[in-house]
Enzyme design. Structure first.
Site, PDB file in Angstrom:
ATOM      1  N   LYS A 116       0.719  -1.386   0.194  1.00  0.00           N
ATOM      2  CA  LYS A 116      -0.030  -0.125  -0.083  1.00  0.00           C
ATOM      3  C   LYS A 116       0.859   1.497   0.044  1.00  0.00           C
ATOM      4  O   LYS A 116       0.393   2.280  -0.623  1.00  0.00           O
ATOM      5  CB  LYS A 116      -1.044  -0.150   1.190  1.00  0.00           C
ATOM      6  CG  LYS A 116      -2.128  -1.176   1.128  1.00  0.00           C
ATOM      7  CD  LYS A 116      -2.904  -0.991   2.305  1.00  0.00           C
ATOM      8  CE  LYS A 116      -4.095  -2.175   2.156  1.00  0.00           C
ATOM      9  NZ  LYS A 116      -3.359  -3.501   1.972  1.00  0.00           N
ATOM     10  N   GLU A 200      -2.699   7.133   7.364  1.00  0.00           N
ATOM     11  CA  GLU A 200      -3.365   8.165   6.592  1.00  0.00           C
ATOM     12  C   GLU A 200      -4.243   8.805   7.170  1.00  0.00           C
ATOM     13  O   GLU A 200      -4.900   8.499   8.109  1.00  0.00           O
ATOM     14  CB  GLU A 200      -3.582   7.456   5.329  1.00  0.00           C
ATOM     15  CG  GLU A 200      -4.687   6.586   5.330  1.00  0.00           C
ATOM     16  CD  GLU A 200      -5.058   5.739   3.919  1.00  0.00           C
ATOM     17  OE1 GLU A 200      -4.247   5.999   2.914  1.00  0.00           O
ATOM     18  OE2 GLU A 200      -6.067   5.240   3.575  1.00  0.00           O
ATOM     19  N   GLU A 288      -6.063   2.233  -2.382  1.00  0.00           N
ATOM     20  CA  GLU A 288      -5.198   0.934  -2.890  1.00  0.00           C
ATOM     21  C   GLU A 288      -5.505   0.314  -3.987  1.00  0.00           C
ATOM     22  O   GLU A 288      -6.719   0.519  -4.478  1.00  0.00           O
ATOM     23  CB  GLU A 288      -5.060  -0.088  -1.728  1.00  0.00           C
ATOM     24  CG  GLU A 288      -6.537  -0.637  -1.368  1.00  0.00           C
ATOM     25  CD  GLU A 288      -6.265  -1.591  -0.142  1.00  0.00           C
ATOM     26  OE1 GLU A 288      -5.339  -1.879   0.069  1.00  0.00           O
ATOM     27  OE2 GLU A 288      -7.202  -1.433   0.763  1.00  0.00           O
ATOM     28  N   ASN A 290      -5.895  -3.879  -5.221  1.00  0.00           N
ATOM     29  CA  ASN A 290      -6.029  -4.996  -4.942  1.00  0.00           C
ATOM     30  C   ASN A 290      -5.565  -5.809  -6.050  1.00  0.00           C
ATOM     31  O   ASN A 290      -6.266  -5.969  -7.053  1.00  0.00           O
ATOM     32  CB  ASN A 290      -7.325  -5.500  -4.418  1.00  0.00           C
ATOM     33  CG  ASN A 290      -7.579  -5.065  -2.955  1.00  0.00           C
ATOM     34  OD1 ASN A 290      -6.832  -5.053  -1.962  1.00  0.00           O
ATOM     35  ND2 ASN A 290      -8.607  -4.104  -2.756  1.00  0.00           N
ATOM     36  N   PHE A 348     -21.304  -8.645  16.791  1.00  0.00           N
ATOM     37  CA  PHE A 348     -20.706  -9.324  15.533  1.00  0.00           C
ATOM     38  C   PHE A 348     -19.499 -10.145  15.809  1.00  0.00           C
ATOM     39  O   PHE A 348     -18.737 -10.237  14.923  1.00  0.00           O
ATOM     40  CB  PHE A 348     -20.348  -8.272  14.554  1.00  0.00           C
ATOM     41  CG  PHE A 348     -21.687  -7.558  13.984  1.00  0.00           C
ATOM     42  CD1 PHE A 348     -22.440  -8.296  12.922  1.00  0.00           C
ATOM     43  CD2 PHE A 348     -21.947  -6.227  14.587  1.00  0.00           C
ATOM     44  CE1 PHE A 348     -23.895  -7.300  12.687  1.00  0.00           C
ATOM     45  CE2 PHE A 348     -23.100  -5.588  14.126  1.00  0.00           C
ATOM     46  CZ  PHE A 348     -23.951  -6.021  13.189  1.00  0.00           C
TER      47      PHE A 348
END
Length: 665
Positions: A116, A200, A288, A290, A348
């Protein structure tokens, strides 16, 4: 074209690749760990090779083991799926050295875009708008705090080699930056074998929109439009759709052209995804790239009609793309819901165990709708603690967004899963949420709309009445059956009552039911609803028509009624005679046990760290312990001030749900 390919992955993506390879007449090889010996992808493949113990770092991400499986089977090419070795430059180089095709981009592109930090520098050099941040490597938590302060909070702490939400934290202050750096680094090392971290600026109120690109070895690069991935939890995508309800044609074209320019700049071939963060004014910033197939690729396939896995295989075999940019139109709307083995009622947290019942909705493909379910599990199979908690990806397509949402609602209601915790109720709740229906979503949607976690759904009155009518009609059928089986009555229907009280969701509806050959009419005080169904007692799924509208419910039995689940709600529905309903009001309510003096393990997992000692005084919000499950670290915090009286678990201990970690005085 290849005659045999090996899939260096597991679960639903391995099954997905096998399906396309089979259609193309290509033989497949599966690899599996100890935990996956009986997995679905092993059953589906033409051959299967055992590659080691259950932990991924001893099997699926050990390059030497995969290479040995290739030599053993004579596979000519390897599809890496996503995760594991899919973005590992050394793996791509090892395949090249062995003379085996990698069904993915060149190692140089993986090196350039897979990291990245490097990818952001290259994107900036190519003129792509990027998010402000610090692109150098960060050695420790103190430096992370200093850099975060310079950038300005909030910041995003991310693993350089990360993906799938792992190794990512948002920090709003120094304490969170310090804690987030340590957790991100630990997760990154565990999941990717690479603990490098960068930071960032976190863009508030953002949308996560990504562009699918596809490039061949002959200089052709195209974009297959966008996917909206803003419904996220812990930086993990939950619901995706294509196209985005937010983009206009000009922004879509600009994002697509930038994505292609970036791909060309690094000599990219195969399928890849360029991810952007988009603000409320449609300004977009590169996040980014992938360098692999994305989990959510099915929605792109559904709106373009292109099989991305097939194109990846053909590109790896040296074939040119059979279409140009002008050929790629958007047809209809597609939505993907990720079904996870996690308990939405426990924030979750991951759930593991055996799938005692697993019945997906029937897949279909017509001009009006498509229902597709990509999965890697089966009824009776085990959900392991060692891997990603995904069970399936349920996708629907329709000519427009509203119809696609309707199709998804019905498909979710018809999806039967038992034996583990799962997020079906939450997925259904999102489909019915006004903000989602309006397309008014950001990556903060779940945090904003469910700040206290998911507590279930309160059904609106009109739907509640339809459920009540359905329940009394089902109860009548069950009563007739009981009378028939007992042999107590000759004319069973004549002796089943007509006056009932239906109690659900805190309301009680006195009703009268009148049945005929085709169904029943249920009369409320101010209305009557017609119910038609072929449901019979014992069926776990009921499909009914109530007042002309479809109602699909999962059905369980409780005394004097049913446990009904639909549209994200779980309802205890009691159907009683008027006298029984009157007496039921006098019954005391059983209170749950008091567990406030215990720290309980909220999910099956491994204790990574104990932060306190016996005798310590702790404050509300203080970190007490860290438990890891499915490669995600979960920090357990004190809910109130207290003193640690006893610690029952140590680092390295494997715990079950509700095991006591520590006790308080």
């Amino acid at each position: 074209m290849f005659k045999k390919i090996l899939i260096a992955n597991r679960g639903e993506i391995a099954c997905r690749v096998i399906k396309t390879a089979r259609r193309m007449g290509i033989a497949t090889v599966a690899v599996y760990s100890d935990a996956d010996r009986n997995a679905l992808h092993v059953r589906m493949a033409d051959e299967a090779v055992h590659i080691g113990p259950a932990p991924a770092n001893q099997s699926y991400i050990v390059i030497d083991r995969i290479m040995e499986a290739i030599r053993q089977t004579g596979a000519e090419a390897v599809h890496p799926g996503y995760g594991f070795l899919s973005e590992n430059m050394k793996f791509a180089q090892a395949l090249e050295a062995e003379g085996v095709a990698f069904i993915g981009p060149p190692a140089t592109a993986i090196e350039a875009m897979g990291d990245k930090i490097t990818s952001k520098k290259l994107a900036a050099e190519a003129g792509v708008s990027t998010v402000p941040g610090y692109m150098g490597l960060i050695p420790d938590a103190d430096e992370a705090v200093r850099i975060s302060g310079q950038i300005g909070y909030p910041v995003m702490i991310k693993a350089s080699a990360g993906g799938g939400g792992k190794g990512m934290r948002i920090a709003w202050n120094d304490d969170e930056a310090r804690e987030g750096f340590d957790s991100s680094r630990n997760e990154a090392a565990s999941s990717f074998g690479d603990d490098r971290i960068f930071i960032e600026k976190f863009v508030t109120q953002p949308r996560h929109i990504e562009i699918q690109v596809l490039a061949d070895q002959h200089g052709n690069t195209v974009y297959l439009h966008e996917r909206e991935c803003s419904i996220q939890r812990r930086n993990q995508k939950v619901i995706e759709e294509a196209p985005s309800p937010f983009l206009d044609p000009a922004t879509r074209r600009a994002m697509g052209e930038q994505a292609c320019a970036l791909a060309r700049a690094v000599g990219y071939t195969s399928a890849g995804t360029v991810e952007f963060i988009v603000d409320g004014n449609r300004n977009f910033y590169f996040l980014e790239m992938n360098t692999r197939l994305q989990v959510e690729h099915p929605v792109t396939e559904l709106i373009t009609g292109i099989d991305l896995v097939e194109q990846m295989i053909r590109v790896a075999a040296g074939q040119p793309l059979p279409f140009a940019q002008q050929d790629l139109k958007i047809n209809g709307w597609a939505i993907e819901s990720r079904l996870y083995a996690e308990d939405p009622y426990r924030n979750f947290l991951p759930s593991i165990g055996r799938l005692t019942r697993y019945r997906p909705p029937i897949e279909e493909a017509t001009e009006a709708r498509v229902v597709r379910n990509d999965t890697g599990v089966y009824e009776g199979g085990e959900i392991s603690m060692y891997y990603d908690p995904m069970i399936a990806k349920l996708c629907t397509w329709a000519p427009d967004r509203k119809a696609a949402i309707t199709a998804m609602r019905e498909a979710l209601d018809g999806f039967e899963v038992e034996g583990i915790g799962h997020n079906l109720p939450f997925l259904s709740a999102v489909m019915d949420h006004p903000r989602f229906a309006a397309g008014d979503i950001t990556t903060a949607f779940i945090a904003e709309e469910y700040p206290e976690g998911f507590q279930g759904v309160t059904l609106p009155d009109d739907l509640l009445r339809r459920v009540a009518a359905a329940a009394v009609a089902m109860h009548r059928v069950a009563e007739i059956r009981r009378a028939r089986i007992s042999g107590r009555m000759d004319n069973h229907e004549r002796h089943v009552g007509t006056d009932w009280v239906v109690s659900l969701q805190g309301q009680a509806f006195p009703v009268t039911i009148a049945a005929d050959r085709d169904g029943a009419t249920v009369r409320f005080a101010d209305a009557a609803l017609r119910v038609e169904s072929d449901w019979t007692p014992g069926q776990p799924l009921a499909r009914l028509s109530v007042d002309g509208q479809a109602v699909v419910m999962k059905v369980g039995k409780i005394p004097s009624g049913f446990l009904l689940r639909l549209r994200g709600a779980e309802l205890k529905v009691h159907v009683r005679t008027p006298r029984a309903a009157e007496l039921a009001q006098l019954m005391p309510e059983k209170l749950p046990p008091d567990t406030s003096k215990f720290l309980l393990c909220p999910m099956p997992g491994l204790v990574v760290k104990i932060n306190v000692a016996e005798g310590d005084e702790v404050q509300e919000g203080q970190a007490l312990a860290t438990v890891e499950a499915m490669k995600m670290e979960n920090i357990l915090r004190a809910t109130r001030k207290g003193v640690v009286a006893r610690i029952n678990a140590a680092p390295g201990a494997s715990l079950k749900v509700d095991d006591v970690i520590m006790e308080f005085a």
